[in-house]
Write a protein that holds these residues in place. Structure first.
Motif, short mmCIF file in Angstrom:
data_model
loop_
_atom_site.label_atom_id
_atom_site.label_comp_id
_atom_site.label_asym_id
_atom_site.label_seq_id
_atom_site.Cartn_x
_atom_site.Cartn_y
_atom_site.Cartn_z
N TYR A 221 -2.23 -2.46 -2.75
CA TYR A 221 -0.83 -2.83 -2.85
C TYR A 221 -0.58 -3.54 -4.17
O TYR A 221 -1.45 -4.25 -4.68
CB TYR A 221 -0.43 -3.77 -1.71
N GLU A 222 0.61 -3.33 -4.73
CA GLU A 222 1.04 -4.05 -5.92
C GLU A 222 2.36 -4.72 -5.62
O GLU A 222 3.29 -4.09 -5.09
CB GLU A 222 1.17 -3.12 -7.11
N PHE A 223 2.48 -6.00 -5.97
CA PHE A 223 3.67 -6.78 -5.69
C PHE A 223 4.34 -7.19 -6.99
O PHE A 223 3.75 -7.11 -8.06
CB PHE A 223 3.29 -8.03 -4.87
N PRO A 224 5.58 -7.63 -6.92
CA PRO A 224 6.27 -8.09 -8.13
C PRO A 224 5.46 -9.14 -8.87
O PRO A 224 4.82 -9.99 -8.26
CB PRO A 224 7.58 -8.69 -7.57
N GLY A 225 5.49 -9.05 -10.18
CA GLY A 225 4.74 -10.01 -10.99
C GLY A 225 3.31 -9.57 -11.23
O GLY A 225 2.46 -10.38 -11.58
N SER A 226 3.02 -8.29 -11.03
CA SER A 226 1.67 -7.73 -11.25
C SER A 226 0.61 -8.45 -10.42
O SER A 226 -0.47 -8.80 -10.90
CB SER A 226 1.29 -7.80 -12.74
N GLY B 223 -1.17 -8.19 9.00
CA GLY B 223 -2.14 -9.03 9.69
C GLY B 223 -3.05 -9.80 8.77
O GLY B 223 -4.03 -10.39 9.21
N SER B 224 -2.77 -9.81 7.47
CA SER B 224 -3.63 -10.53 6.53
C SER B 224 -2.76 -11.38 5.63
O SER B 224 -1.54 -11.31 5.65
CB SER B 224 -4.45 -9.55 5.70
N TYR B 225 -3.40 -12.19 4.79
CA TYR B 225 -2.63 -13.02 3.87
C TYR B 225 -2.31 -12.24 2.61
O TYR B 225 -3.12 -11.51 2.09
CB TYR B 225 -3.42 -14.28 3.50
N GLY B 226 -1.08 -12.38 2.15
CA GLY B 226 -0.65 -11.72 0.93
C GLY B 226 -0.02 -12.70 -0.03
O GLY B 226 -0.22 -13.90 0.07
N TRP B 227 0.80 -12.19 -0.93
CA TRP B 227 1.38 -13.02 -1.97
C TRP B 227 2.84 -13.33 -1.67
O TRP B 227 3.57 -12.49 -1.19
CB TRP B 227 1.32 -12.29 -3.31
#
Length: 199
Positions: free
Chosen positions: A101-106, A40-44
């Motif tokens: 949360y951690e996403f690809p690319g740090s 429900g929010s904006y991410g990467w």
């Protein structure tokens, strides 16, 4: 640009190491990062669109269905930026839960669920979203925003259908002294209990 926040006592404090610096508005940040829906929010986005198309991809898909071209959308945002940049929300919140949360690319995202008081004493659900640029910033936010603590927050916000009001990269200040924080916590409890009473 150095972030400045106002504490409960009215003094000004600098926040260089708490969150990413606010050289950009939420809209500019999202256009620079790419956006997707996450809880429900904006991410990467793992892959960003070309720089010249970022804003139009995020903003104009919906507007184009109502007769606005990409160029018109760009001009509208440019012309209204001085007004929209000053829109914000300030409130007192009780921290309920925090997720990191951690996403690809740090790339990082910290989502914080809160209860907030409005001007009429009603308790509202509200969220805070942070996008730290480094693990140290992420750890600082997680360490600061402990469950059941009380904060004064201020920042740019968004309202989506069926989603709690969300503040993006807000400034936050722990309620001091401790006695005032305890009183605010008690006030939250009183209003939350009153909302459970069926009339």
């Amino acid at each position: 640009m150095l972030n400045v926040r106002r504490t409960i006592s009215g003094k000004l404090n600098h926040m260089e190491d708490i969150t990413m610096k606010k050289e950009t508005t939420r809209r500019k940040f999202l256009c620079g990062a790419g956006a997707m829906c996450l809880l429900g929010s904006y991410g990467w986005c793992e892959e960003n669109p070309p720089a010249v198309k970022k804003k139009s991809i995020i903003c104009s898909k919906e507007l184009s269905m109502h007769g606005a071209s990409d160029a018109e959308v760009e001009k509208l945002f440019k012309d209204t930026e001085p007004l929209l940049a000053n829109i914000g929300l300030t409130t007192v919140v009780k921290i309920i839960h925090i997720n990191s949360y951690e996403f690809p690319g740090s790339q990082f995202q910290v989502s914080v669920d809160c209860k907030a008081l409005d001007n009429f004493g009603a308790v509202q659900n509200i969220c805070m979203e942070f996008f730290p640029r480094a693990v140290e910033q992420r750890d600082k936010i997680v360490k600061d925003l402990k469950a059941d603590s009380i904060f004064l927050i201020k920042g740019e916000y968004g309202m989506l259908k069926d989603i709690s009001v969300t503040l993006y990269e807000p400034d936050y200040s722990r309620t001091k002294p401790k006695s005032l924080e305890n009183k605010m916590r008690k006030l939250f409890q009183i209003f939350e209990d009153s909302m459970k009473i069926k009339i």
